[in-house]
Design a protein around this motif. Structure first.
Motif, PDB file in Angstrom:
ATOM      1  N   PRO A  64      -1.350  11.231   7.910  1.00  9.44           N
ATOM      2  CA  PRO A  64      -0.762  10.978   9.651  1.00  9.44           C
ATOM      3  C   PRO A  64      -0.163   9.406   9.290  1.00  9.44           C
ATOM      4  O   PRO A  64      -0.106   9.199   8.589  1.00  9.44           O
ATOM      5  CB  PRO A  64      -2.663  10.621  10.072  1.00  9.44           C
ATOM      6  N   ALA A  65      -0.056   9.196  10.655  1.00 10.58           N
ATOM      7  CA  ALA A  65       0.768   7.461  11.149  1.00 10.58           C
ATOM      8  C   ALA A  65      -0.102   6.834  10.750  1.00 10.58           C
ATOM      9  O   ALA A  65      -0.053   5.891  11.880  1.00 10.58           O
ATOM     10  CB  ALA A  65       1.425   7.942  12.713  1.00 10.58           C
ATOM     11  N   LEU A  66      -0.753   6.161   9.473  1.00 10.34           N
ATOM     12  CA  LEU A  66      -1.499   5.162   9.678  1.00 10.34           C
ATOM     13  C   LEU A  66      -0.598   3.857  10.018  1.00 10.34           C
ATOM     14  O   LEU A  66       0.388   3.774   9.200  1.00 10.34           O
ATOM     15  CB  LEU A  66      -1.726   5.059   8.064  1.00 10.34           C
ATOM     16  N   HIS A  67      -1.372   3.279  10.356  1.00 10.33           N
ATOM     17  CA  HIS A  67      -0.902   1.937  10.458  1.00 10.33           C
ATOM     18  C   HIS A  67      -1.032   0.691   9.114  1.00 10.33           C
ATOM     19  O   HIS A  67       0.304  -0.202   8.825  1.00 10.33           O
ATOM     20  CB  HIS A  67      -1.750   1.310  11.482  1.00 10.33           C
ATOM     21  N   ALA A  68      -1.564   1.282   8.208  1.00 17.05           N
ATOM     22  CA  ALA A  68      -1.628   0.911   6.970  1.00 17.05           C
ATOM     23  C   ALA A  68      -0.380   1.253   6.240  1.00 17.05           C
ATOM     24  O   ALA A  68      -0.440   2.881   5.496  1.00 17.05           O
ATOM     25  CB  ALA A  68      -2.497   0.694   6.094  1.00 17.05           C
ATOM     26  N   GLY A  69       0.895   2.157   7.075  1.00 18.30           N
ATOM     27  CA  GLY A  69       1.549   2.284   6.229  1.00 18.30           C
ATOM     28  C   GLY A  69       2.123   2.276   4.451  1.00 18.30           C
ATOM     29  O   GLY A  69       2.400   3.321   4.286  1.00 18.30           O
ATOM     30  N   GLY A  70       2.042   1.557   3.538  1.00 17.42           N
ATOM     31  CA  GLY A  70       2.194   1.238   2.563  1.00 17.42           C
ATOM     32  C   GLY A  70       1.405   1.907   1.919  1.00 17.42           C
ATOM     33  O   GLY A  70       1.031   2.138   0.143  1.00 17.42           O
ATOM     34  N   LEU A  71      -0.448   2.857   2.521  1.00 20.60           N
ATOM     35  CA  LEU A  71      -0.991   2.896   1.593  1.00 20.60           C
ATOM     36  C   LEU A  71      -1.445   4.535   1.887  1.00 20.60           C
ATOM     37  O   LEU A  71      -2.074   5.338   2.125  1.00 20.60           O
ATOM     38  CB  LEU A  71      -2.357   2.517   1.976  1.00 20.60           C
ATOM     39  N   ARG A  72       0.096   5.249   2.384  1.00 20.49           N
ATOM     40  CA  ARG A  72      -0.026   6.565   2.786  1.00 20.49           C
ATOM     41  C   ARG A  72       0.824   7.813   1.851  1.00 20.49           C
ATOM     42  O   ARG A  72       1.445   8.710   2.103  1.00 20.49           O
ATOM     43  CB  ARG A  72       0.866   7.148   3.696  1.00 20.49           C
ATOM     44  N   TYR A  73       0.435   7.089   0.492  1.00 24.49           N
ATOM     45  CA  TYR A  73       1.098   8.308  -1.026  1.00 24.49           C
ATOM     46  C   TYR A  73       0.331   8.718  -1.131  1.00 24.49           C
ATOM     47  O   TYR A  73      -1.252   8.363  -1.484  1.00 24.49           O
ATOM     48  CB  TYR A  73       1.849   7.509  -1.954  1.00 24.49           C
ATOM     49  N   HIS A  74       0.836   9.930  -1.441  1.00 24.30           N
ATOM     50  CA  HIS A  74       0.379  11.625  -1.836  1.00 24.30           C
ATOM     51  C   HIS A  74      -0.965  11.287  -3.066  1.00 24.30           C
ATOM     52  O   HIS A  74      -1.121  12.046  -3.830  1.00 24.30           O
ATOM     53  CB  HIS A  74       0.290  12.672  -1.568  1.00 24.30           C
ATOM     54  N   GLY A  75       0.161  10.505  -4.005  1.00 24.15           N
ATOM     55  CA  GLY A  75      -0.310  10.463  -5.568  1.00 24.15           C
ATOM     56  C   GLY A  75      -0.704   8.420  -5.867  1.00 24.15           C
ATOM     57  O   GLY A  75      -0.658   7.422  -4.998  1.00 24.15           O
ATOM     58  N   ASP A  76      -0.981   8.543  -6.801  1.00 20.78           N
ATOM     59  CA  ASP A  76      -1.252   7.089  -7.311  1.00 20.78           C
ATOM     60  C   ASP A  76      -0.774   7.240  -8.585  1.00 20.78           C
ATOM     61  O   ASP A  76      -0.768   8.046 -10.030  1.00 20.78           O
ATOM     62  CB  ASP A  76      -3.176   7.108  -7.770  1.00 20.78           C
ATOM     63  N   SER A  77      -0.262   5.460  -9.733  1.00 21.74           N
ATOM     64  CA  SER A  77       0.381   5.523 -10.347  1.00 21.74           C
ATOM     65  C   SER A  77      -0.900   6.040 -11.701  1.00 21.74           C
ATOM     66  O   SER A  77      -2.575   6.243 -11.820  1.00 21.74           O
ATOM     67  CB  SER A  77      -0.250   3.641 -10.893  1.00 21.74           C
ATOM     68  N   PRO A  78      -0.739   6.898 -13.393  1.00 19.04           N
ATOM     69  CA  PRO A  78      -0.579   7.430 -13.630  1.00 19.04           C
ATOM     70  C   PRO A  78      -1.371   6.074 -14.636  1.00 19.04           C
ATOM     71  O   PRO A  78      -2.356   7.166 -15.317  1.00 19.04           O
ATOM     72  CB  PRO A  78       0.374   7.718 -14.750  1.00 19.04           C
ATOM     73  N   ILE A  79      -1.586   5.205 -14.574  1.00 21.27           N
ATOM     74  CA  ILE A  79      -2.537   4.274 -15.612  1.00 21.27           C
ATOM     75  C   ILE A  79      -4.021   4.240 -14.444  1.00 21.27           C
ATOM     76  O   ILE A  79      -5.117   4.317 -15.411  1.00 21.27           O
ATOM     77  CB  ILE A  79      -1.689   3.303 -15.980  1.00 21.27           C
ATOM     78  N   VAL A  80      -3.596   3.985 -13.483  1.00 21.40           N
ATOM     79  CA  VAL A  80      -5.139   3.382 -12.457  1.00 21.40           C
ATOM     80  C   VAL A  80      -5.395   4.613 -12.578  1.00 21.40           C
ATOM     81  O   VAL A  80      -6.899   4.568 -12.824  1.00 21.40           O
ATOM     82  CB  VAL A  80      -4.262   3.299 -11.298  1.00 21.40           C
ATOM     83  N   SER A  81      -5.075   5.803 -12.460  1.00 23.97           N
ATOM     84  CA  SER A  81      -5.420   7.343 -12.038  1.00 23.97           C
ATOM     85  C   SER A  81      -6.353   7.280 -13.205  1.00 23.97           C
ATOM     86  O   SER A  81      -7.904   7.669 -13.669  1.00 23.97           O
ATOM     87  CB  SER A  81      -4.796   8.709 -12.106  1.00 23.97           C
ATOM     88  N   ARG A  82      -5.562   7.349 -14.607  1.00 22.26           N
ATOM     89  CA  ARG A  82      -6.396   6.931 -15.815  1.00 22.26           C
ATOM     90  C   ARG A  82      -7.626   6.395 -16.290  1.00 22.26           C
ATOM     91  O   ARG A  82      -8.621   6.963 -16.467  1.00 22.26           O
ATOM     92  CB  ARG A  82      -5.213   7.091 -17.247  1.00 22.26           C
ATOM     93  N   LEU A  83      -7.352   4.698 -15.539  1.00 21.16           N
ATOM     94  CA  LEU A  83      -8.783   3.903 -15.492  1.00 21.16           C
ATOM     95  C   LEU A  83      -9.163   4.784 -14.520  1.00 21.16           C
ATOM     96  O   LEU A  83     -10.808   4.497 -15.076  1.00 21.16           O
ATOM     97  CB  LEU A  83      -8.573   2.694 -14.953  1.00 21.16           C
ATOM     98  N   VAL A  84      -9.118   5.198 -13.188  1.00 27.32           N
ATOM     99  CA  VAL A  84     -10.626   5.848 -12.747  1.00 27.32           C
ATOM    100  C   VAL A  84     -11.078   6.781 -13.693  1.00 27.32           C
ATOM    101  O   VAL A  84     -12.625   7.095 -13.444  1.00 27.32           O
ATOM    102  CB  VAL A  84      -9.455   6.474 -11.662  1.00 27.32           C
TER     103      VAL A  84
END
Length: 453
Positions: free
Chosen positions: A331-351
């Motif tokens: 949806p059209a969130l006000h936190a527009g910079g947090l609307r990406y469907h994926g994440d950094s591969p390194i961040v994802s790996r560490l999660v």
């Protein structure tokens, strides 16, 4: 009680920290969207300069920051580390809360930390124009600033909902000489296809990435630039965590908790990777690293750790990451910079490996935290940064319950001076606490690319 901790300019880091050197095993490689084979430098050369391709794939621990880049970074770096005494008092917590304040950059956020080196390497490579996308406009304005310093043209495809809600970010880009286009647009084949499918779409970062990548791939004088997710972007942002570690050492402290907001992962990686590296190399134990995201776009907390495209049209390499599916349109969130469907591969790996703990928050509780922060520390922060502030407040309140005097560090990634319409909507009771339904996520994830072999 010291409030601001400054490093001298002469102590600005001379190298970036590459956490790939300290991962227990290499990252899963990016895969070519057409062949499914691992991507090599030649595959990326049409859209990136070779120096950035080398950084993307490097496992060298310390990568030198060019002198010309360091001189420009000195316009606002080293940025201050600030002790939030008034917020601590308000929360009645025994915890110490520090925040790395990135709103001092010319563009008002952490984004120029990578925009400047990316523009520099493109200039050295002979690039004439850079095409990119932007969500809330922080990345687009940062790249516009950076390209203006190196004499490059800049074209920015801005997610349509943010283009409408945040017009002054577009104005900033234009002041620095960039062209800003609402995405999806009729400018590209992928944009036209998306508009034909849904003429009233609010857009997404995945859509805007498709347009920017297509633009770069179809113009010989143009390269593509990304403000988050990719390894070299996370690398450049580690200057924040490196500075923060030195600043805390100046007051004989080290964080028990490190927190950042996560859209694609750049500011979070920047503040957390030096400390995550300390964990991986055994230099530190017990530090909790928390990534905070919106409940409306819950990539880490409810997505799958799988290969997926970085864009809607499937033009980009497939990355192993936490994803909600490349066709996911939040949806059209006000936190527009947090609307990406994926994440950094390194961040994802560490999660995935348990080094990072993900959390999600609803919009209203984030704005409530932002107002508490403004009324104690005086700074009106961006909705994206407010997610990290909310996480820090929750950690501090937990210390109030337990009596533990923990040290909490969070990345305050930018100011909210161009987000006042969002604050107006909050005051008017118009902010919707949207939590993404399971069936929408399930439907989107059903369109993940079918892996060969």
């Amino acid at each position: 009680m010291q409030t601001k901790i400054y490093l001298d300019e002469e102590n600005l880091p001379k190298t970036w920290y590459n956490i790939q050197a300290d991962l227990p095993s290499p990252l899963d490689p990016p895969l070519h969207p057409a062949t499914g084979k691992p991507v090599g430098p030649a595959d990326l050369a049409p859209i990136f300069p070779m120096e950035l391709i080398g950084q993307e794939m490097s496992t060298k621990r310390d990568i030198e920051i060019p002198d010309d880049v360091r001189e420009i970074l000195k316009i606002w770096r080293p940025s201050p580390l600030i002790r939030a005494h008034r917020l601590e008092k308000y929360l009645k917590t025994p915890a110490k809360i520090y925040y790395k304040w990135e709103g001092v950059s010319p563009a008002g956020s952490h984004k120029p930390n990578t925009a400047v080196p990316q523009a520099y390497y493109n200039m050295k490579d002979g690039t004439e124009r850079i095409a990119t996308e932007t969500g809330a406009g922080q990345w687009g304005s940062a790249l516009a600033f950076a390209t203006s310093l190196f004499g490059l043209e800049c074209t920015v495809y801005m997610v349509r909902s943010s283009y409408v809600h945040k017009p002054y970010r577009k104005s900033m880009m234009q002041v620095w000489g960039a062209e800003c286009i609402p995405s999806p647009s009729p400018r590209t084949a992928s944009g036209r296809a998306m508009l034909e499918k849904d003429p009233d779409t609010t857009g997404s970062l995945g859509m805007a990435i498709s347009e920017a990548v297509e633009d770069a791939a179809t113009h010989a004088n143009t390269h593509y630039s990304l403000g988050s997710v990719l390894n070299h972007v996370c690398l450049h942002q580690t200057i924040m965590g490196l500075e923060a570690r030195e600043q805390l050492a100046m007051v004989d402290d080290y964080p028990d908790v490190v927190i950042g907001s996560v859209g694609g992962g750049s500011n979070f990686a920047g503040i957390s990777f030096p400390f995550a590296g300390d964990i991986l190399t055994g230099k530190a134990k017990g530090t909790e690293i928390i990534g905070v995201e919106p409940a409306a776009c819950p990539t880490m907390t409810r997505g799958l750790y799988e290969y997926d495209y970085g864009d809607v049209a499937g033009l980009t390499p497939m990355l192993k990451m936490y994803t909600l599916g490349h066709e996911f349109v939040p949806p059209a969130l006000h936190a527009g910079g947090l609307r990406y469907h994926g994440d950094s591969p390194i961040v994802s790996r560490l999660v995935h490996d348990g080094i990072i703990t993900p959390k999600s928050y609803l919009q209203n509780e984030v704005f409530e935290a932002a107002e508490i922060f403004a009324r104690t520390e005086g700074i009106i922060i961006a909705p994206e940064a407010a997610h990290a502030a909310k996480g820090a407040m929750d950690a501090a309140l937990e210390c109030r319950k337990t009596g533990e005097a923990k040290t909490i560090l969070f990345c305050n990634s930018g100011h909210g001076h161009f987000d006042m319409s969002a604050y107006d909507a909050f005051h008017a009771g118009e902010i919707i606490d949207y939590e993404c339904p399971d069936d929408l996520i399930k439907e989107s994830l059903s369109h993940l690319p079918k892996m060969r072999g």
